[in-house]
Design a protein around this motif. Sequence first.
Motif, short mmCIF file in Angstrom:
data_model
loop_
_atom_site.label_atom_id
_atom_site.label_comp_id
_atom_site.label_asym_id
_atom_site.label_seq_id
_atom_site.Cartn_x
_atom_site.Cartn_y
_atom_site.Cartn_z
N GLY A 105 0.84 -1.20 0.00
CA GLY A 105 0.00 0.00 0.00
C GLY A 105 0.88 1.25 0.00
N MET A 106 0.28 2.39 -0.37
CA MET A 106 1.05 3.65 -0.42
C MET A 106 1.61 4.03 0.96
SD MET A 106 2.35 5.96 -2.26
CE MET A 106 1.69 6.35 -3.86
N ASP A 107 0.86 3.74 2.04
CA ASP A 107 1.35 4.04 3.40
C ASP A 107 2.68 3.33 3.65
OD1 ASP A 107 -1.11 5.08 3.52
OD2 ASP A 107 -1.82 3.90 5.25
N GLN A 108 2.70 2.07 3.27
CA GLN A 108 3.91 1.28 3.50
C GLN A 108 5.05 1.77 2.61
OE1 GLN A 108 2.14 -2.56 2.56
NE2 GLN A 108 2.76 -3.22 4.58
N PHE A 109 4.69 2.21 1.41
CA PHE A 109 5.72 2.67 0.47
C PHE A 109 6.44 3.90 1.05
CE2 PHE A 109 6.96 5.04 -3.47
CZ PHE A 109 7.98 4.18 -3.84
N HIS A 110 5.67 4.79 1.70
CA HIS A 110 6.28 6.00 2.27
C HIS A 110 7.39 5.66 3.26
CE1 HIS A 110 4.11 9.58 0.86
NE2 HIS A 110 3.12 8.73 0.60
N SER A 111 7.23 4.54 3.98
CA SER A 111 8.24 4.21 5.01
C SER A 111 9.12 3.02 4.58
CB SER A 111 7.55 3.91 6.34
OG SER A 111 6.60 2.89 6.16
N LEU A 112 9.20 2.81 3.28
CA LEU A 112 10.00 1.68 2.78
C LEU A 112 11.45 1.71 3.30
CD1 LEU A 112 9.86 -0.73 0.68
CD2 LEU A 112 10.89 0.86 -0.95
N ASP A 113 11.99 2.91 3.48
CA ASP A 113 13.39 2.99 3.92
C ASP A 113 13.59 2.54 5.37
OD1 ASP A 113 11.97 5.25 4.68
OD2 ASP A 113 13.71 6.55 4.66
N GLN A 114 12.49 2.25 6.08
CA GLN A 114 12.61 1.71 7.45
C GLN A 114 12.66 0.18 7.43
OE1 GLN A 114 12.46 4.17 9.94
NE2 GLN A 114 12.39 5.48 8.13
N TRP A 115 12.39 -0.43 6.28
CA TRP A 115 12.34 -1.89 6.21
C TRP A 115 13.77 -2.46 6.27
CZ3 TRP A 115 8.10 -4.27 2.58
CH2 TRP A 115 6.89 -3.59 2.78
N HIS A 116 13.87 -3.65 6.84
CA HIS A 116 15.14 -4.35 6.95
C HIS A 116 15.77 -4.52 5.55
CE1 HIS A 116 17.97 -7.02 8.82
NE2 HIS A 116 17.62 -8.04 8.05
N GLU A 117 17.00 -4.06 5.38
CA GLU A 117 17.74 -4.20 4.11
C GLU A 117 16.89 -3.77 2.89
OE1 GLU A 117 21.09 -7.34 4.54
OE2 GLU A 117 19.21 -8.41 4.75
N TRP A 118 16.30 -2.58 3.03
CA TRP A 118 15.29 -2.17 2.05
C TRP A 118 15.84 -2.05 0.63
CZ3 TRP A 118 14.69 2.75 -0.44
CH2 TRP A 118 15.66 3.69 -0.11
N ARG A 119 17.11 -1.70 0.50
CA ARG A 119 17.62 -1.53 -0.86
C ARG A 119 17.73 -2.86 -1.61
NH1 ARG A 119 18.85 3.58 -2.11
NH2 ARG A 119 19.16 5.00 -0.39
N LYS A 120 17.84 -3.95 -0.83
CA LYS A 120 17.92 -5.27 -1.48
C LYS A 120 16.56 -5.68 -2.06
CE LYS A 120 21.59 -7.71 0.94
NZ LYS A 120 21.80 -8.69 2.00
N ILE A 121 15.49 -5.10 -1.50
CA ILE A 121 14.15 -5.50 -1.94
C ILE A 121 13.96 -5.22 -3.43
CG2 ILE A 121 11.67 -4.97 -1.66
CD1 ILE A 121 12.21 -4.76 1.35
N ILE A 122 14.39 -4.04 -3.86
CA ILE A 122 14.21 -3.67 -5.27
C ILE A 122 15.15 -4.47 -6.20
CG2 ILE A 122 15.79 -1.69 -5.18
CD1 ILE A 122 12.49 -1.35 -6.95
N ALA A 123 16.19 -5.07 -5.60
CA ALA A 123 17.07 -5.93 -6.40
C ALA A 123 16.42 -7.30 -6.59
CB ALA A 123 18.43 -6.07 -5.73
N LEU A 124 15.50 -7.65 -5.70
CA LEU A 124 14.88 -8.98 -5.75
C LEU A 124 13.51 -8.97 -6.43
CD1 LEU A 124 15.78 -10.07 -2.12
CD2 LEU A 124 16.49 -11.28 -4.19
N SER A 125 12.85 -7.80 -6.43
CA SER A 125 11.48 -7.75 -6.97
C SER A 125 11.19 -6.35 -7.53
CB SER A 125 10.46 -8.06 -5.87
OG SER A 125 10.41 -7.00 -4.93
N HIS A 126 10.11 -6.25 -8.26
CA HIS A 126 9.54 -4.94 -8.56
C HIS A 126 8.70 -4.56 -7.34
CE1 HIS A 126 10.68 -5.52 -12.69
NE2 HIS A 126 9.89 -6.58 -12.84
N ILE A 127 8.46 -3.26 -7.18
CA ILE A 127 7.58 -2.83 -6.09
C ILE A 127 6.35 -2.20 -6.74
CG2 ILE A 127 7.33 -1.31 -4.09
CD1 ILE A 127 10.36 -1.59 -3.66
#
Length: 210
Positions: A105-127
């Motif tokens: 959801g957009m709420d979660q997207f706003h705080s994506l940089d708080q997620w554990h190892e967030w930069r790896k997420i975009i390397a593994l999937s599209h968002i």
Amino acid sequence: MSAIGVLGGTFDPVHNGHLRVALEMRNVLSLSEVRLIPVGRPAHRAQPIASGELRLSMLRRAVEGIRGLKVDDRELERSGDSFTVDTLASLREEVGDTPICLIIGMDQFHSLDQWHEWRKIIALSHICVARRPGSAVPTDGPVARLLSERQVSDPGRVHEAASGYIFLGAVPVLDISSTRIRALIAHRQDPDFLLPGRVLEFIQTERIYD
Ligand code: ATP
């Protein structure tokens, strides 16, 4: 295999808001399936009320007979805190180069940089962000910078690469939450039409939120 979607959540209980957004994103992105993945042990929020086993049973009942929605229990099988990045890494091993679309959801997207190892997420999937019409898009900070580098407006682009793009999908988002359903049940009020009837029957039979 063509692109798959992933919708993680507590699902305590699963409701029509979850199911509808999964189907809307499946249609917009032409996904072969969307996997609903119940969180094992959330790292950043209160622990669920219903056990993993019961949340899984509710999800299985919710998707029964619905084409394109699947339940994936990998987080419940793992011990320790559940992190999206680990879930995506294990899915990636399973599906090879198939594009994976992480639906949030957009709420979660706003705080994506708080997620554990967030930069790896975009390397593994599209968002792929389910965006309520009119909801605010990040305009500054690290998430806004990532968005400016990775955003695609054509949903067809997610089929061109296994990961790496951000798509903002303007899809209808129903105003339903698990919190409200639990509160209605606790106050002996009727949550009909907010979740599938067979899930509600199961909740009542098992007295999950009484
Ligand atoms: P709770 O009220 O217990 O916090 P919830 O209803 O927000 O729960 P979750 O299981 O935490 O449900 O949500 C799982 C995922 O589904 C999250 O990505 C969340 O943003 C999304 N989601 C939750 N409710 C809706 C809804 N009504 N429409 C679209 N997406 C939703």
